[in-house]
Design a protein around this motif. Structure first.
Motif, PDB file in Angstrom:
ATOM      1  N   GLY A 193      -3.298  12.691   6.073  1.00 24.04           N
ATOM      2  CA  GLY A 193      -3.178  13.031   4.789  1.00 24.04           C
ATOM      3  C   GLY A 193      -2.509  11.793   3.682  1.00 24.04           C
ATOM      4  N   GLY A 194      -2.552  10.780   4.350  1.00 25.66           N
ATOM      5  CA  GLY A 194      -2.110   9.525   3.567  1.00 25.66           C
ATOM      6  C   GLY A 194      -3.065   9.030   2.511  1.00 25.66           C
ATOM      7  N   PRO A 195      -2.675   8.025   1.880  1.00 23.90           N
ATOM      8  CA  PRO A 195      -3.757   7.296   0.872  1.00 23.90           C
ATOM      9  C   PRO A 195      -4.630   6.344   1.683  1.00 23.90           C
ATOM     10  CG  PRO A 195      -1.580   6.288   0.554  1.00 23.90           C
ATOM     11  CD  PRO A 195      -1.431   7.592   1.828  1.00 23.90           C
ATOM     12  N   GLY A 196      -4.074   5.929   2.891  1.00 22.43           N
ATOM     13  CA  GLY A 196      -4.968   4.879   3.627  1.00 22.43           C
ATOM     14  C   GLY A 196      -4.229   3.534   3.541  1.00 22.43           C
ATOM     15  N   ALA A 197      -3.994   3.191   2.284  1.00 25.44           N
ATOM     16  CA  ALA A 197      -3.423   1.938   2.011  1.00 25.44           C
ATOM     17  C   ALA A 197      -2.581   2.110   0.704  1.00 25.44           C
ATOM     18  CB  ALA A 197      -4.533   0.799   1.992  1.00 25.44           C
ATOM     19  N   ALA A 198      -1.526   1.412   0.593  1.00 24.11           N
ATOM     20  CA  ALA A 198      -0.864   1.165  -0.810  1.00 24.11           C
ATOM     21  C   ALA A 198      -0.370  -0.133  -1.189  1.00 24.11           C
ATOM     22  CB  ALA A 198       0.274   2.043  -0.620  1.00 24.11           C
ATOM     23  N   CYS A 234       4.732   5.787   8.280  1.00 19.80           N
ATOM     24  CA  CYS A 234       3.545   6.529   7.995  1.00 19.80           C
ATOM     25  C   CYS A 234       2.331   5.960   8.371  1.00 19.80           C
ATOM     26  CB  CYS A 234       3.378   6.950   6.495  1.00 19.80           C
ATOM     27  SG  CYS A 234       2.966   5.565   5.545  1.00 19.80           S
ATOM     28  N   GLU A 235       2.521   4.572   8.771  1.00 22.13           N
ATOM     29  CA  GLU A 235       1.283   3.642   9.419  1.00 22.13           C
ATOM     30  C   GLU A 235       0.260   3.584   8.361  1.00 22.13           C
ATOM     31  OE1 GLU A 235       0.020   5.731  12.811  1.00 22.13           O
ATOM     32  OE2 GLU A 235       1.850   5.166  14.092  1.00 22.13           O
ATOM     33  N   ALA A 236       0.654   3.656   7.122  1.00 17.67           N
ATOM     34  CA  ALA A 236      -0.423   3.150   6.158  1.00 17.67           C
ATOM     35  C   ALA A 236      -0.476   1.672   5.929  1.00 17.67           C
ATOM     36  CB  ALA A 236       0.512   3.660   4.724  1.00 17.67           C
ATOM     37  N   VAL A 237      -1.530   1.247   5.441  1.00 18.37           N
ATOM     38  CA  VAL A 237      -1.810  -0.199   5.389  1.00 18.37           C
ATOM     39  C   VAL A 237      -1.158  -0.702   4.039  1.00 18.37           C
ATOM     40  CG1 VAL A 237      -3.412  -2.231   4.957  1.00 18.37           C
ATOM     41  CG2 VAL A 237      -3.892  -0.360   6.717  1.00 18.37           C
TER      42      VAL A 237
END
Length: 242
Positions: A193-198, A234-237
């Protein structure tokens, strides 16, 4: 992981396309006019119930009129029979004739009552039919509006599916330039459900808001701008804005 300038561009593009794709998918799954359509469906149901009630009122008045007609005909039949007996006069005494005349007068009075009642029912029927017609007109309007909204929602969903497909196609290029390890982490965050990376603009994860420790943040500021990280929460890049 340190990435190249072209990979950085690809990642930034992928972040933008992923956000755009998510917005398109959200609108597809939650049409802007869905609530309007829901209200029209509820209104149509309500009007359908009102029509049933109005039709029952019309039918009640019509039945009353028909019943009055039947009773009037029965009274006229009796008048005809009594009149024939009176006109024949066979075996009738003066008293019998008076009684027949009184019976005929009584039937005629009853017919007058029934006709007056029938006239009243006819007036009520006319008003009830007007109300029923008004409900039918409203149902037709709501039905037409419902079809218009339903068609608009359907067309918009079709348009959104095309745009989602175009967005996914546009993402294939940037994805092909990404290191597999980074792409795997990106996709895993999207599935959660996250943006993938930020892109980092300060000591907070732009994906989940988690605060980045001061020492870690200063270390990021001192490192190459193309160095990528992974949010501990959240483990996003993560990639520092250049």
């Amino acid at each position: 992981m340190l990435i190249t300038d072209s990979q950085r561009t690809a990642l930034e593009t992928l972040i933008e396309l992923t956000a755009n794709g998510r917005a398109l998918q959200f609108e597809h799954d939650n049409p802007k006019r869905a609530e309007e359509l829901k209200e029209l469906v509820a209104r149509h149901k309500e009007l359908g119930e009102r029509r049933t009630e109005a039709a029952a009122v019309v039918e009640g008045h019509q039945q009353a009129i028909d019943e009055a007609t039947r009773l009037i005909e029965a009274q006229r039949s009796k008048i005809e029979k009594k009149t024939a007996e009176l006109n024949d006069g066979t075996g009738l005494t003066s008293r019998d004739m008076v009684n027949l005349q009184e019976e005929i007068a009584g039937h005629e009075a009853r017919i007058s009552e029934l006709e007056e009642s029938q006239l009243d029912e006819m007036e009520k029927l006319e008003a009830a039919e007007g109300e029923l017609a008004a409900v039918d007109d409203r149902i037709a309007e709501v039905t037409a509006s419902g079809k218009e909204v339903q068609t608009a929602v359907k067309d918009r969903k079709a348009e959104l599916r095309e745009r989602i497909a175009e967005n996914e196609s546009a993402a294939s290029g940037p994805r092909s330039e990404m290191p597999q390890q980074l792409l795997t982490a990106f996709d895993a965050n999207v599935r959660q459900g996250g943006p993938g990376a930020a892109l980092l603009t300060g000591p907070n994860c732009q994906a989940c808001g988690q605060e980045i420790g001061g020492a870690v943040w200063h270390g990021m500021l001192g490192a190459d701008a193309n160095e990528t990280y992974e949010c501990e929460e959240c483990e996003a890049v993560l990639l520092r804005r250049s």
